[in-house]
Design a protein around this motif. Structure first.
Motif, PDB file in Angstrom:
ATOM      1  N   GLY A  98       0.839  -1.184   0.000  1.00 43.95           N
ATOM      2  CA  GLY A  98       0.000   0.000   0.000  1.00 43.95           C
ATOM      3  C   GLY A  98       0.880   1.243   0.000  1.00 43.95           C
ATOM      4  O   GLY A  98       1.910   1.256   0.679  1.00 43.95           O
ATOM      5  N   ASP A 100       2.621   4.187   1.097  1.00 38.10           N
ATOM      6  CA  ASP A 100       2.842   4.574   2.495  1.00 38.10           C
ATOM      7  C   ASP A 100       2.190   5.918   2.812  1.00 38.10           C
ATOM      8  O   ASP A 100       1.616   6.110   3.889  1.00 38.10           O
ATOM      9  CB  ASP A 100       4.347   4.625   2.765  1.00 38.10           C
ATOM     10  CG  ASP A 100       4.674   4.392   4.230  1.00 38.10           C
ATOM     11  OD1 ASP A 100       5.780   3.947   4.535  1.00 38.10           O
ATOM     12  OD2 ASP A 100       3.813   4.693   5.082  1.00 38.10           O
ATOM     13  N   ILE A 103      -1.633   5.537   3.689  1.00 34.79           N
ATOM     14  CA  ILE A 103      -2.156   4.671   4.749  1.00 34.79           C
ATOM     15  C   ILE A 103      -2.603   5.473   5.960  1.00 34.79           C
ATOM     16  O   ILE A 103      -3.588   5.132   6.620  1.00 34.79           O
ATOM     17  CB  ILE A 103      -1.111   3.599   5.119  1.00 34.79           C
ATOM     18  CG1 ILE A 103      -0.969   2.620   3.948  1.00 34.79           C
ATOM     19  CG2 ILE A 103      -1.503   2.870   6.395  1.00 34.79           C
ATOM     20  CD1 ILE A 103       0.011   1.494   4.163  1.00 34.79           C
ATOM     21  N   ASN A 108      -3.498   2.222  11.180  1.00 36.96           N
ATOM     22  CA  ASN A 108      -4.010   1.719   9.906  1.00 36.96           C
ATOM     23  C   ASN A 108      -3.128   0.640   9.284  1.00 36.96           C
ATOM     24  O   ASN A 108      -3.577  -0.051   8.366  1.00 36.96           O
ATOM     25  CB  ASN A 108      -4.161   2.872   8.901  1.00 36.96           C
ATOM     26  CG  ASN A 108      -5.298   3.802   9.256  1.00 36.96           C
ATOM     27  OD1 ASN A 108      -6.170   3.457  10.050  1.00 36.96           O
ATOM     28  ND2 ASN A 108      -5.282   4.986   8.668  1.00 36.96           N
ATOM     29  N   TYR A 109      -1.895   0.531   9.753  1.00 37.64           N
ATOM     30  CA  TYR A 109      -0.974  -0.392   9.100  1.00 37.64           C
ATOM     31  C   TYR A 109      -1.364  -1.854   9.310  1.00 37.64           C
ATOM     32  O   TYR A 109      -0.864  -2.720   8.606  1.00 37.64           O
ATOM     33  CB  TYR A 109       0.468  -0.139   9.554  1.00 37.64           C
ATOM     34  CG  TYR A 109       1.041   1.079   8.882  1.00 37.64           C
ATOM     35  CD1 TYR A 109       0.839   2.346   9.411  1.00 37.64           C
ATOM     36  CD2 TYR A 109       1.737   0.979   7.686  1.00 37.64           C
ATOM     37  CE1 TYR A 109       1.331   3.473   8.770  1.00 37.64           C
ATOM     38  CE2 TYR A 109       2.231   2.101   7.034  1.00 37.64           C
ATOM     39  CZ  TYR A 109       2.012   3.352   7.587  1.00 37.64           C
ATOM     40  OH  TYR A 109       2.493   4.461   6.943  1.00 37.64           O
ATOM     41  N   LYS A 114      -6.212  -1.121   3.779  1.00 40.10           N
ATOM     42  CA  LYS A 114      -5.295  -0.046   3.399  1.00 40.10           C
ATOM     43  C   LYS A 114      -4.257  -0.493   2.367  1.00 40.10           C
ATOM     44  O   LYS A 114      -3.458   0.322   1.904  1.00 40.10           O
ATOM     45  CB  LYS A 114      -4.580   0.481   4.640  1.00 40.10           C
ATOM     46  CG  LYS A 114      -5.517   1.186   5.614  1.00 40.10           C
ATOM     47  CD  LYS A 114      -6.119   2.432   4.996  1.00 40.10           C
ATOM     48  CE  LYS A 114      -6.984   3.177   5.992  1.00 40.10           C
ATOM     49  NZ  LYS A 114      -7.558   4.422   5.405  1.00 40.10           N
ATOM     50  N   TYR A 115      -4.268  -1.744   2.020  1.00 39.80           N
ATOM     51  CA  TYR A 115      -3.293  -2.289   1.078  1.00 39.80           C
ATOM     52  C   TYR A 115      -4.006  -2.599  -0.239  1.00 39.80           C
ATOM     53  O   TYR A 115      -4.931  -3.410  -0.275  1.00 39.80           O
ATOM     54  CB  TYR A 115      -2.631  -3.536   1.648  1.00 39.80           C
ATOM     55  CG  TYR A 115      -1.817  -3.242   2.888  1.00 39.80           C
ATOM     56  CD1 TYR A 115      -2.407  -3.169   4.136  1.00 39.80           C
ATOM     57  CD2 TYR A 115      -0.440  -3.023   2.800  1.00 39.80           C
ATOM     58  CE1 TYR A 115      -1.677  -2.876   5.277  1.00 39.80           C
ATOM     59  CE2 TYR A 115       0.312  -2.746   3.933  1.00 39.80           C
ATOM     60  CZ  TYR A 115      -0.312  -2.671   5.171  1.00 39.80           C
ATOM     61  OH  TYR A 115       0.426  -2.382   6.291  1.00 39.80           O
TER      62      TYR A 115
END
Length: 128
Positions: A98, A100, A103, A108-109, A114-115
Motif C-alpha cells: 500500500g 505509504d 495509509i 491503519n498499518y 489499506k493495502y
C-alpha cells in the motif's frame, strides 16, 4: 501498478523456522508500505507484520518476539522471518503493498483495507 509474488512457504515442524519472501514488480517499490497477513481455514484474515518505506515495523500480537519483517528496496523484496513456529501459525500467508503516504495513522498499518495490492499467497503448515 505493483505485482507481488510470495515464496518460501512449506511444511515445518513445531519449533522450526521459515523465511517467506515477496518479490515485487514495478519501479516504485520504495514508496510502498509492505505487509504480511495470514488466513487460516474458517478464520478471518489476520495482520502479521508491516514495514514502512522508512523501515519502521509493526507486528501483530501473534508475531511479536518470533517473526521479523525486513525489506530490501534494491531487490524489491520483503521478507518475513518466522521462528519458533507453532501449529496455530498454519495458514496461507499473503504479501500486500500500500502506498505509504496514503495509509495514514499508525493504527491503519494493520488494516488489510489499506493495502491495494496483494500476492496470491503461500501456504505455511506447522506440524505438531
Amino acid at each position: 501498478q505493483v505485482q507481488l509474488v510470495e515464496s518460501g512457504g512449506g511444511l515445518v515442524q513445531a519449533g522450526g523456522s521459515l523465511r517467506l519472501s515477496c518479490a515485487a514488480s514495478g519501479r516504485t517499490f520504495s514508496l510502498y508500505a509492505m505487509g504480511w497477513f495470514r488466513q487460516a481455514p474458517g478464520k478471518e484474515r489476520e495482520f502479521v507484520a508491516a514495514i514502512r518505506r522508512i523501515g519502521t515495523t509493526y507486528y501483530g500480537d501473534s508475531a511479536k518476539g518470533r517473526f521479523t519483517i525486513a525489506r530490501d528496496n534494491a531487490k524489491k523484496t520483503v521478507y518475513l522471518e518466522m521462528n519458533s513456529l507453532k501449529p496455530e501459525d498454519t495458514a496461507v500467508y499473503y504479501c500486500a503493498a500500500g502506498l505509504d503516504d496514503l495509509i495514514g495513522a499508525i493504527s491503519n498499518y494493520n488494516s488489510a483495507a489499506k493495502y491495494a495490492h496483494w500476492g496470491q499467497g503461500t501456504q505455511v503448515t506447522v506440524s505438531s
